[in-house]
Scaffold this motif. Structure first.
Motif, PDB file in Angstrom:
ATOM      1  N   ASP A   1      28.827   8.411  25.860  1.00 59.78           N
ATOM      2  CA  ASP A   1      27.986   7.282  26.245  1.00 59.78           C
ATOM      3  C   ASP A   1      26.666   7.818  26.799  1.00 59.78           C
ATOM      4  O   ASP A   1      26.592   8.219  27.964  1.00 59.78           O
ATOM      5  CB  ASP A   1      28.710   6.445  27.301  1.00 59.78           C
ATOM      6  CG  ASP A   1      27.888   5.244  27.760  1.00 59.78           C
ATOM      7  OD1 ASP A   1      26.761   5.061  27.265  1.00 59.78           O
ATOM      8  OD2 ASP A   1      28.378   4.509  28.641  1.00 59.78           O
TER       9      ASP A   1
ATOM     10  N   THR B   1      34.382   8.776  23.371  1.00 61.90           N
ATOM     11  CA  THR B   1      33.104   8.445  22.748  1.00 61.90           C
ATOM     12  C   THR B   1      31.998   8.686  23.765  1.00 61.90           C
ATOM     13  O   THR B   1      32.005   8.090  24.849  1.00 61.90           O
ATOM     14  CB  THR B   1      33.069   6.974  22.286  1.00 61.90           C
ATOM     15  OG1 THR B   1      34.116   6.767  21.325  1.00 61.90           O
ATOM     16  CG2 THR B   1      31.730   6.636  21.651  1.00 61.90           C
TER      17      THR B   1
ATOM     18  N   ARG C   1      35.123  11.092  19.401  1.00 69.39           N
ATOM     19  CA  ARG C   1      36.287  10.222  19.548  1.00 69.39           C
ATOM     20  C   ARG C   1      37.495  10.839  18.847  1.00 69.39           C
ATOM     21  O   ARG C   1      38.589  10.882  19.408  1.00 69.39           O
ATOM     22  CB  ARG C   1      35.979   8.829  18.984  1.00 69.39           C
ATOM     23  CG  ARG C   1      37.185   7.913  18.796  1.00 69.39           C
ATOM     24  CD  ARG C   1      37.972   7.688  20.065  1.00 69.39           C
ATOM     25  NE  ARG C   1      37.214   7.011  21.099  1.00 69.39           N
ATOM     26  CZ  ARG C   1      37.701   6.704  22.289  1.00 69.39           C
ATOM     27  NH1 ARG C   1      38.951   7.040  22.616  1.00 69.39           N
ATOM     28  NH2 ARG C   1      36.953   6.108  23.192  1.00 69.39           N
TER      29      ARG C   1
ATOM     30  N   ARG D   1      24.625  11.046  16.753  1.00 70.49           N
ATOM     31  CA  ARG D   1      25.916  10.683  16.159  1.00 70.49           C
ATOM     32  C   ARG D   1      26.002  11.037  14.674  1.00 70.49           C
ATOM     33  O   ARG D   1      27.082  10.937  14.080  1.00 70.49           O
ATOM     34  CB  ARG D   1      26.188   9.196  16.363  1.00 70.49           C
ATOM     35  CG  ARG D   1      26.275   8.806  17.825  1.00 70.49           C
ATOM     36  CD  ARG D   1      26.922   7.452  18.025  1.00 70.49           C
ATOM     37  NE  ARG D   1      26.773   6.998  19.401  1.00 70.49           N
ATOM     38  CZ  ARG D   1      27.532   7.438  20.411  1.00 70.49           C
ATOM     39  NH1 ARG D   1      28.479   8.327  20.179  1.00 70.49           N
ATOM     40  NH2 ARG D   1      27.334   6.990  21.635  1.00 70.49           N
TER      41      ARG D   1
ATOM     42  N   THR E   1      24.119   6.375  27.851  1.00 70.21           N
ATOM     43  CA  THR E   1      23.667   5.638  29.039  1.00 70.21           C
ATOM     44  C   THR E   1      24.306   6.204  30.305  1.00 70.21           C
ATOM     45  O   THR E   1      23.644   6.348  31.344  1.00 70.21           O
ATOM     46  CB  THR E   1      24.004   4.147  28.904  1.00 70.21           C
ATOM     47  OG1 THR E   1      23.371   3.629  27.734  1.00 70.21           O
ATOM     48  CG2 THR E   1      23.529   3.369  30.122  1.00 70.21           C
ATOM     49  N   ALA E   2      25.591   6.536  30.231  1.00 72.91           N
ATOM     50  CA  ALA E   2      26.268   7.140  31.375  1.00 72.91           C
ATOM     51  C   ALA E   2      25.735   8.543  31.630  1.00 72.91           C
ATOM     52  O   ALA E   2      25.556   8.948  32.791  1.00 72.91           O
ATOM     53  CB  ALA E   2      27.772   7.173  31.142  1.00 72.91           C
TER      54      ALA E   2
ATOM     55  N   HIS F   1      17.101   9.637  25.443  1.00 74.46           N
ATOM     56  CA  HIS F   1      18.180   8.711  25.748  1.00 74.46           C
ATOM     57  C   HIS F   1      18.178   8.256  27.209  1.00 74.46           C
ATOM     58  O   HIS F   1      19.164   7.702  27.692  1.00 74.46           O
ATOM     59  CB  HIS F   1      19.525   9.343  25.374  1.00 74.46           C
ATOM     60  CG  HIS F   1      19.738   9.415  23.893  1.00 74.46           C
ATOM     61  ND1 HIS F   1      19.280  10.462  23.133  1.00 74.46           N
ATOM     62  CD2 HIS F   1      20.357   8.550  23.030  1.00 74.46           C
ATOM     63  CE1 HIS F   1      19.600  10.259  21.862  1.00 74.46           C
ATOM     64  NE2 HIS F   1      20.255   9.112  21.769  1.00 74.46           N
TER      65      HIS F   1
END
Length: 289
Positions: free
Chosen positions: A188, A186, A180, A168, A190-191, A235
């Motif tokens: 993610d 944004t 964004r 980021r 995790t996704a 990540h």
């Protein structure tokens, strides 16, 4: 728009819209287009899965389609091949699609609109898709994954000359710090990490001279792939890396690990033959993320 299921079985449109299809203008952005390969086993009620294969800088879409036909037939899925042409608003722009936006065009949204048309025309399952790309297509593929992880079942990224890392502190396309503002999304991580990833490259694919000629001094394709692998793994992504011995910068040469990767996800029994040998579509030197 015609749904293939609405055509009588003997209608010539059935022949036109199955196996190797024509190119269709992309809905909403007719300067882009796509073609598909629809397997001979297609039936109106089949709801076949979809693989999207994204071209590299050379836009060799016809050659790309021919290479995936055996896989499409063997595993009963529709393969979609978008074409993002050179020279939209800038006659010398060959790279815009790789970054997902250029000249007011959101190429990721163009692909999503294409998939909706594929869903309607062939009754295909496009909620999530398999996604792959080589070189410039690999750049598109991993960046599309970042913005739309909910639409990707698995991704295979081949030999990208440039990558976006999950950082980021860096602006797009080097990192994800301003997505964004730029895309309304944004990222993610995790996704992203929920999506299995294959990173593949030819053992003889250095690319240092090519990248230096384009201003990327000190970088090579293996180094870029390692940067992407490290970022994804850090990540939480499950990353498989394959180096194909004796292969240079070749989409065809690195395709067997890609089809093998997807075959294991579609049907684990198809990936490896009885007796523990390695299937032809699953060759290469593997390493964990």
């Amino acid at each position: 728009m015609i749904r293939v299921a609405d055509l009588p079985a003997a209608h010539p449109g059935r022949r036109l819209l199955t196996k190797r299809t024509p190119f269709f203008a992309a809905p909403g952005e007719p300067r882009c287009s796509y073609c598909a390969y629809v397997p001979t086993s297609w039936t109106p009620e089949a709801e076949l899965p979809v693989l999207v294969a994204v071209h590299g800088t050379g836009r060799s879409v016809g050659e790309l389609r021919e290479g995936f036909i055996p896989f499409a037939e063997r595993h009963r899925l529709i393969v979609v091949f978008p074409l993002f042409p050179v020279g939209i608003d800038d006659p010398d722009d060959v790279d815009g699609y790789k970054r997902l936006e250029a000249h007011g065009i959101r190429f990721d949204l163009v692909l999503l609109e294409i998939l909706e048309q594929v869903r309607f025309r062939w009754n295909a399952r496009v909620g999530t898709v398999l996604l792959c790309g080589h070189s410039g297509g690999g750049q598109f593929a991993h960046r599309f994954l970042y913005l739309h992880p909910d639409r990707v079942t698995a991704v295979a990224v081949g030999a990208p000359g440039g990558v976006t890392v999950l950082d980021r502190s860096l602006a797009w396309p080097e990192g994800i710090g301003d997505t964004r503002r730029r895309f309304g999304i944004t990222v993610d991580p995790t996704a992203v990490a929920r999506v299995p990833a294959l990173l593949v490259i030819g053992g003889d694919d250095d690319g240092r001279a090519d990248l230096a000629a384009m201003g990327e001094h000190g970088h090579s394709r293996p180094e870029q792939l390692d940067r992407l692998a490290e970022s994804l793994t850090r990540h939480g992504s499950v990353v498989e890396k394959v180096v194909v011995p004796g292969v240079g910068h070749s989409a065809a040469g690195t395709r067997p690990p890609v089809t093998g990767f997807f075959a294991r996800l579609l049907d684990p029994a198809c990936a490896r033959p009885a007796g523990g040998g390695v299937a032809p579509e699953d060759r290469g030197t593997r390493s964990p993320g």
